[in-house]
Write a protein that holds these residues in place. Structure first.
Motif, PDB file in Angstrom:
ATOM      1  N   GLY A   1       0.813  -1.212   0.000  1.00 32.92           N
ATOM      2  CA  GLY A   1       0.000   0.000   0.000  1.00 32.92           C
ATOM      3  C   GLY A   1       0.844   1.258   0.000  1.00 32.92           C
ATOM      4  O   GLY A   1       1.993   1.261   0.473  1.00 32.92           O
ATOM      5  N   GLU A   2       0.277   2.351  -0.524  1.00 34.29           N
ATOM      6  CA  GLU A   2       1.003   3.628  -0.540  1.00 34.29           C
ATOM      7  C   GLU A   2       0.742   4.374   0.783  1.00 34.29           C
ATOM      8  O   GLU A   2       0.042   5.381   0.838  1.00 34.29           O
ATOM      9  CB  GLU A   2       0.567   4.481  -1.737  1.00 34.29           C
ATOM     10  CG  GLU A   2       1.449   5.717  -1.908  1.00 34.29           C
ATOM     11  CD  GLU A   2       1.432   6.287  -3.327  1.00 34.29           C
ATOM     12  OE1 GLU A   2       0.356   6.438  -3.896  1.00 34.29           O
ATOM     13  OE2 GLU A   2       2.546   6.563  -3.854  1.00 34.29           O
ATOM     14  N   TYR A   3       1.346   3.833   1.863  1.00 36.10           N
ATOM     15  CA  TYR A   3       1.162   4.419   3.197  1.00 36.10           C
ATOM     16  C   TYR A   3       1.767   5.818   3.285  1.00 36.10           C
ATOM     17  O   TYR A   3       1.471   6.562   4.187  1.00 36.10           O
ATOM     18  CB  TYR A   3       1.862   3.584   4.260  1.00 36.10           C
ATOM     19  CG  TYR A   3       1.316   2.214   4.536  1.00 36.10           C
ATOM     20  CD1 TYR A   3       0.416   2.000   5.587  1.00 36.10           C
ATOM     21  CD2 TYR A   3       1.743   1.105   3.809  1.00 36.10           C
ATOM     22  CE1 TYR A   3      -0.039   0.728   5.886  1.00 36.10           C
ATOM     23  CE2 TYR A   3       1.283  -0.164   4.105  1.00 36.10           C
ATOM     24  CZ  TYR A   3       0.398  -0.352   5.144  1.00 36.10           C
ATOM     25  OH  TYR A   3      -0.046  -1.608   5.444  1.00 36.10           O
ATOM     26  N   LYS A   4       2.675   6.123   2.381  1.00 36.97           N
ATOM     27  CA  LYS A   4       3.449   7.345   2.536  1.00 36.97           C
ATOM     28  C   LYS A   4       2.766   8.573   1.945  1.00 36.97           C
ATOM     29  O   LYS A   4       3.222   9.686   2.186  1.00 36.97           O
ATOM     30  CB  LYS A   4       4.845   7.184   1.904  1.00 36.97           C
ATOM     31  CG  LYS A   4       5.684   6.086   2.554  1.00 36.97           C
ATOM     32  CD  LYS A   4       5.921   6.312   4.028  1.00 36.97           C
ATOM     33  CE  LYS A   4       6.805   5.228   4.629  1.00 36.97           C
ATOM     34  NZ  LYS A   4       6.774   5.228   6.098  1.00 36.97           N
ATOM     35  N   VAL A   5       1.735   8.378   1.160  1.00 35.10           N
ATOM     36  CA  VAL A   5       1.059   9.537   0.573  1.00 35.10           C
ATOM     37  C   VAL A   5      -0.444   9.307   0.521  1.00 35.10           C
ATOM     38  O   VAL A   5      -0.916   8.348  -0.106  1.00 35.10           O
ATOM     39  CB  VAL A   5       1.559   9.834  -0.866  1.00 35.10           C
ATOM     40  CG1 VAL A   5       0.892  11.104  -1.385  1.00 35.10           C
ATOM     41  CG2 VAL A   5       3.076   9.978  -0.914  1.00 35.10           C
ATOM     42  N   ALA A   6      -1.186  10.172   1.196  1.00 30.56           N
ATOM     43  CA  ALA A   6      -2.643  10.194   1.061  1.00 30.56           C
ATOM     44  C   ALA A   6      -3.075  11.640   1.215  1.00 30.56           C
ATOM     45  O   ALA A   6      -2.372  12.450   1.826  1.00 30.56           O
ATOM     46  CB  ALA A   6      -3.298   9.322   2.122  1.00 30.56           C
TER      47      ALA A   6
END
Lengths: 523, 354
Positions: free
Chosen positions: A511-516
């Motif tokens: 998952g793209e945990y670093k950008v939301a």
């Protein structure tokens, strides 16, 4: 890691840290990096956030989140233009160089620096410094992998190391620092949908046959589901039952509301756990688990070092985890009978060439780094000496791939997540000592944003993304850039992963945990 | 002649050591142990405590062996009358301002000061004077600081700076009031301390002790079980201190291959989650939406009938297992084996990707 931890203080002349906050997430490695820097090794930190090691660094590139590829491509562009590449290494040990050259040609320093949000001068300086230092190690963690382009980021790092010949020797290499105590081991043991222990493919008929003989049963040769696919399949009603050992995806996986819905849809869920976790709440049967202090076994660390775990006290639930798994399997009609975990290890090692030389006897007073194919083999501190696993190292260049979700008018803040020193995932909040000094989430806000939102240090905020909302205390700090919020994910009361993006790396499913993108309301 | 070696005589024994060795190191390589308080092989040498002094022929002083280079032809005595007399005096001076409450001190048995006083027969001090009466700093959950027991060896200051690099400790005040402490002399909890506990690990006296172990056991009463940390992927080793079947603390060890004496707050102090009262101790089965305690066999039978039934009805790939990056290799091996060999599916994964 291609190279061992001790080379940080004993060999490295330069450390390039990219997307890794070692003093908090891997403190002992971080302390060693600090020692090395103070002893004269150069340090370059690439991180959107002002991590502690920035204080020790020669260069801090405060890149925009999700711009690692333009940064690295820009560095490689400069290195090639200035003739600083290792021509002999490229010639003898790599392939596909022309494609790399063609792609990084599109990243002249001005463009790369602008994309990454850094100065052209700094880009030149770090490119030259990395390329011209003989012993240069690259370290990365989830700041690289937890992106839509995580795999491409990793390949770009490998390109940079190969381009400059910084691999296959002491004091060089590409060193991903793995998160959990035994995430390396869980992969090594084949707790993956595509491989048996030792990364032997389930689709390889010879390997399949070997395991069918050893386990006296027919085995599937079809790839299994990765975690996000499992939960997706549960949503669709295809996966009906799950067994979850010692994981709490409701708190740790991205877009947790989606996970909750999936767990609710299961017909049957077994959870083996220390505590009644958020995930265990969904179980039909919970089996109590034993902690590390209650079990014999082994963990494998981030540098492939296999080390003993020893039973110090009687298991609190009455039996060790391996005994529970064996008894459960036996009741299911698949008898598993071992007298001690060493017998389990021996069975695994007999089927796994890269670990065949490791046994409990050798581990009694020492540790061994795999590959270790025979009982005479001393283990392998660093990889890729003289030859890569696949033969020639293949350059796999990539264009810039922006994050899957970026701030907009409605959700104007960029949320990034990670770990803090005092907590490790979701176990440490159960430590009374640690919980007594760090008991809640403290979302980090830049002072300029705090002022705009009218926040002070005692404020509480509601943070909302397209997927969920949480309430959090805050910390006002210049560690984050304006427009960016940073949170950890350790606390039940503020389940940060209700917010995180459902965008995945298409290759790994990470998952793209670093950008939301999120919005903030003062409460 | 080997240009990289020096030859000297220590206690009548011919000793060869690499150029650049101190007398203390040269002696150690020959199996001769010289008493020391401030010296730690993993820290820079300070020469502060003077206890490691030795007699060197031709030298009218007694140099501290931890900071004096060994040179060719040196003749050294480590336990001569003059040395022993000087060591006793040093110990008497240290003890003059040190509480003699060894009978209740948590460090007893691992206190180097007490060990050397025993060795040299120092019971108390002829030097009567002012004693410090610092308040105890037990304001944090992990470390008890009793500055009355500090002998100013500076090991904690060096560990904080040279191991962790936190630079949270230094020396404050002058002369008799000199103190190894935090900036502003505030309690640890109010300082920049990251609670790695390196200071506790190197402290030779009872000045710094693990709070969890206080009052729980004398240092010779517990077992040490060497194991690997359950938190991050660095792979630090340490010893669990076990008394009467209970873990009472974590002690780091110089023998740990990755970390040596170093640990972080989680590894050294985060182990107490194992005794959290919320630990699950019995299988639980959900009945009408509520978890009810069950026996192991009842739980296994339900699991067996449900999982086997679902496999029969919907096929092997209707099952998926999540194994664990926090569990042992052996447990992970069993989970993937069960999933593949019995359930017939490769649907096994763990949080490496999430």
């Amino acid at each position: 890691m291609t190279n061992p931890i001790y080379e940080i203080t004993e060999e490295a002349e330069l450390m390039l840290l990219i997307g890794t906050n070692a003093t908090e997430a891997h403190p002992i490695i971080g302390y060693k990096m600090r020692q090395a820097a103070r002893n004269g090794a150069k340090m370059i930190v690439c991180d959107p956030r002002r991590i502690d090691l920035v204080d020790e660094a020669d260069y801090w590139l405060q890149i925009k989140p999700g711009t690692d590829i333009p940064l690295i491509n820009g560095m490689m562009h400069i290195i090639i233009k200035e003739g600083l590449e290792d021509k002999k290494f490229i010639e003898e040990r790599t392939e596909n160089y022309e494609e790399l050259k063609a792609i990084v040609e599109n990243y002249p320093p001005e463009k790369a620096a602008a994309l990454a949000g850094i100065s052209v001068e700094d880009l030149y300086s770090v490119a030259r410094l990395y390329a011209t230092t003989d012993k240069a190690m690259i370290f990365y963690t989830l700041g690289i992998t937890e992106h839509i382009c995580g795999t491409r980021n990793v390949m770009s790092i490998a390109n940079l190391a190969m381009l400059t010949g910084h691999i296959g020797r002491p004091g060089t290499g590409v060193c991903p620092m793995r998160g959990q105590n035994n995430v390396q081991g869980a992969c090594d043991m084949g707790a993956l949908p595509n491989v048996y222990p030792g990364y032997q493919a389930v689709t390889n008929p010879d390997i399949q046959q070997k395991y069918e003989q050893a386990w006296s049963t027919a085995l599937p040769n079809k790839l299994g589901l990765k975690i996000p696919e499992m939960f997706e399949a549960a949503h669709e009603g295809k996966v009906k039952a799950m067994y979850i050992l010692g994981e709490n995806p409701v708190l740790t996986d991205p877009n947790s509301n989606h996970i909750r819905e999936a767990l609710e849809k299961l017909e049957f869920l077994v959870v083996q756990e220390l505590f009644l976790t958020e995930t265990a709440e969904y179980a039909d049967v919970i089996l109590p688990a034993a902690s590390f202090a209650e079990c014999d076994g082994t963990f494998t660390n981030t540098e492939r070092r296999v080390q003993r775990v020893r039973k110090a006290i009687e298991p609190i639930p009455g039996q060790a985890n391996w005994e529970t798994i064996c008894q459960m399997a036996t009741h299911m009609g698949y008898p598993m009978s071992y007298h001690h975990p060493s017998e389990i290890w021996d069975e695994m090692a007999s089927l796994t060439p890269s670990m065949a030389g490791i046994n409990y006897g050798r581990l009694e007073n020492s540790s061994l780094q795999w590959p270790c194919p025979t009982v005479e083999h001393p283990g392998t501190p660093f990889l890729h000496s003289g030859k890569f696993t696949r033969g020639l190292g293949s350059f796999q260049p990539s264009e810039h791939i922006p994050p899957g979700e970026m701030p907009d008018k409605e959700y104007p803040f960029l949320l990034s997540t990670g770990r803090i020193l005092f907590h490790y995932n979701v176990t440490t909040p159960y430590s009374p000592g640690i919980a007594s000094i760090w008991d809640k989430e403290m979302a980090e806000f830049h002072p300029l944003d705090a002022e705009k939102l009218g926040l002070n240090k005692d404020s509480k905020v509601k943070i909302t993304s397209r997927r969920g909302e949480v309430i959090s205390a805050i910390k006002i700090t210049e560690r984050v850039q304006p427009g960016m919020i940073w949170m950890s994910f350790h606390h039940t009361a503020t389940p940060t992963n209700a917010l995180t993006s459902d965008v995945l790396d298409p290759i790994t499913g990470t998952g793209e945990y670093k950008v939301a993108a999120v919005k903030v309301e003062k409460l | 002649m080997d240009l990289f070696k020096v030859k000297l005589t220590i206690n009548g024994k011919e000793v060869e050591a690499p150029v650049g060795s101190t007398i203390l190191q040269a002696a150690e390589s020959a199996g001769i142990e010289i008493p020391r308080l401030c010296y730690d092989p993993h820290l820079s040498s300070l020469g502060a405590c003077r206890l490691c002094l030795v007699e060197v022929k031709g030298n009218r002083l007694l140099p501290a062996s931890c900071v004096t280079p060994a040179t060719d032809g040196m003749v050294v005595e480590t336990e001569s009358d003059a040395v022993v007399e000087a060591r006793k005096t040093i110990l008497e001076l240290l003890v003059a301002n040190h509480p003699l409450d060894c009978m209740t001190c948590d460090k007893m048995g691992a206190c180097k000061l007490a060990d050397y006083c025993y060795k040299y027969g120092v019971k108390d001090s002829p030097y009567i004077g002012v004693k410090h009466e610092y308040p105890l700093d037990d304001s944090n959950p992990f470390i008890i600081r009793d500055m009355n027991k500090c002998i100013l060896c500076g090991a904690c200051v060096r560990a904080c700076e040279e191991m962790t690099g936190q630079d949270n400790l230094s020396y404050l005040y002058r002369g008799f009031n000199r103190k190894a402490t935090t900036a502003g002399d505030v309690p640890y909890i109010e300082s920049d301390c990251v609670f790695c506990g390196q200071c506790v690990a190197v402290c030779p006296t009872g000045a710094l002790v693990e709070k969890s172990m206080s009052g729980k056991a004398r240092r010779w009463e517990f077992d040490k079980v060497r194991t690997t940390c359950p938190f991050c992927g660095t792979g630090c080793n340490f010893d669990l201190a076990v008394k009467d079947g209970k873990v009472i603390g974590v002690l780091s060890t110089p023998e740990a291959p990755v970390n040596g004496q170093m640990l972080c707050v989680k590894g050294r102090f985060g182990w107490d989650f194992i005794y959290n009262e919320k630990r699950l101790t019995s299988p639980l089965i959900k009945k009408e939406g509520k978890f009810v305690e069950a026996g192991w066999d009842e739980a296994y039978q339900l699991i067996a009938s449900k999982l086997n039934g679902i496999r029969e009805q919907y096929g092997p790939d209707s099952f998926a297992a999540l194994s664990s990056a926090r569990c042992t290799n052996e447990e992970n091996y069993l989970v993937q084996k069960l999933t593949r060999a019995h359930m017939g599916s490769n649907n096994v994964d763990h949080c490496a990707r999430t």
